[in-house]
Design a protein around this motif. Structure first.
Motif, short mmCIF file in Angstrom:
data_model
loop_
_atom_site.label_atom_id
_atom_site.label_comp_id
_atom_site.label_asym_id
_atom_site.label_seq_id
_atom_site.Cartn_x
_atom_site.Cartn_y
_atom_site.Cartn_z
N SER A 79 0.82 -1.21 0.00
CA SER A 79 0.00 0.00 0.00
C SER A 79 0.86 1.27 0.00
CB SER A 79 -0.92 -0.02 1.23
OG SER A 79 -1.77 1.11 1.24
N ILE A 80 1.85 1.32 0.87
CA ILE A 80 2.71 2.50 0.94
C ILE A 80 3.52 2.64 -0.35
CG2 ILE A 80 4.66 3.60 2.12
CD1 ILE A 80 3.67 2.25 4.73
N THR A 81 4.00 1.54 -0.89
CA THR A 81 4.78 1.60 -2.12
C THR A 81 3.96 2.18 -3.26
OG1 THR A 81 6.14 -0.29 -1.44
CG2 THR A 81 6.09 0.23 -3.80
N VAL A 82 2.75 1.68 -3.45
CA VAL A 82 1.88 2.21 -4.50
C VAL A 82 1.60 3.69 -4.26
CG1 VAL A 82 -0.44 2.08 -5.52
CG2 VAL A 82 0.83 -0.02 -5.04
N MET A 83 1.26 4.02 -3.02
CA MET A 83 0.94 5.41 -2.69
C MET A 83 2.13 6.33 -2.97
SD MET A 83 -1.10 6.73 0.61
CE MET A 83 -2.55 5.83 0.05
N GLU A 84 3.31 5.91 -2.61
CA GLU A 84 4.51 6.74 -2.81
C GLU A 84 4.84 6.92 -4.29
OE1 GLU A 84 6.27 8.62 -0.50
OE2 GLU A 84 4.36 8.11 0.41
N ILE A 85 4.71 5.85 -5.07
CA ILE A 85 4.95 5.97 -6.51
C ILE A 85 3.98 6.97 -7.12
CG2 ILE A 85 4.75 4.74 -8.72
CD1 ILE A 85 5.84 2.23 -7.17
N ILE A 86 2.73 6.87 -6.76
CA ILE A 86 1.71 7.74 -7.35
C ILE A 86 1.88 9.18 -6.88
CG2 ILE A 86 -0.77 8.20 -7.55
CD1 ILE A 86 0.29 5.68 -9.10
N ASP A 87 1.96 9.40 -5.57
CA ASP A 87 1.98 10.81 -5.13
C ASP A 87 3.26 11.53 -5.54
OD1 ASP A 87 3.82 10.95 -2.81
OD2 ASP A 87 2.29 9.94 -1.67
N ASN A 88 4.39 10.83 -5.52
CA ASN A 88 5.62 11.49 -5.98
C ASN A 88 5.61 11.68 -7.49
OD1 ASN A 88 7.56 12.05 -3.69
ND2 ASN A 88 6.84 10.00 -3.21
#
Length: 144
Positions: A79-88
């Motif tokens: 979840s954090i990995t997906v979120m970080e890829i998208i928001d950055n």
């Protein structure tokens, strides 16, 4: 598995990510760092705070630190990995957002937009993971 549970899990993840992202951006900007080291710090802090928030609930359930860390890693890594890829990715895609500075509406508006998009993309990922008994389903057993 409901969309409500997925939304709740994603909001939980977003909270930790947002704390880390904002703190990383503030520190990197205050130190005059370029985009790459600032983003690396923001991502590291997003993972730290995301895991810390998950561990907090598991530790309160009486689980030891080592096991709580394992639960947090299992619950939040995807979840954090997906979120970080998208928001950055969104922050980098919005023209001038990373260079706008902390005192500009462009920076904060782009960051809010990035978090919204990250939430919308990550929520179906969390729904799928929870439906498979993975992701936040791993930590959910400790919240009751």
């Amino acid at each position: 598995m409901s969309w409500g549970m997925a939304a709740s899990a994603t909001l939980h993840c977003l909270t930790g990510c947002a704390i880390g992202e904002v703190l990383g951006m503030v520190i990197g900007t205050a130190l005059g760092w370029h985009n790459v080291p600032t983003i690396i710090l923001a991502i590291a802090l997003a993972f730290f705070f995301g895991y810390a928030l998950s561990m907090r609930g598991v530790l309160r359930a009486g689980v030891g630190f080592k096991q709580a860390l394992k639960v947090a890693l299992a619950a939040d890594t995807v979840s954090i990995t997906v979120m970080e890829i998208i928001d950055n990715g969104v922050m980098l895609a919005v023209p001038g957002a990373m260079d706008a500075g902390l005192n500009t509406p462009l920076f904060w508006g782009a960051l809010a937009f990035a978090f919204l998009i990250a939430f919308l993309v990550t929520m179906p990922v969390n729904k799928w993971l929870i439906g498979k008994g993975k992701g936040h389903a791993v930590a959910h057993a400790y919240h009751h």
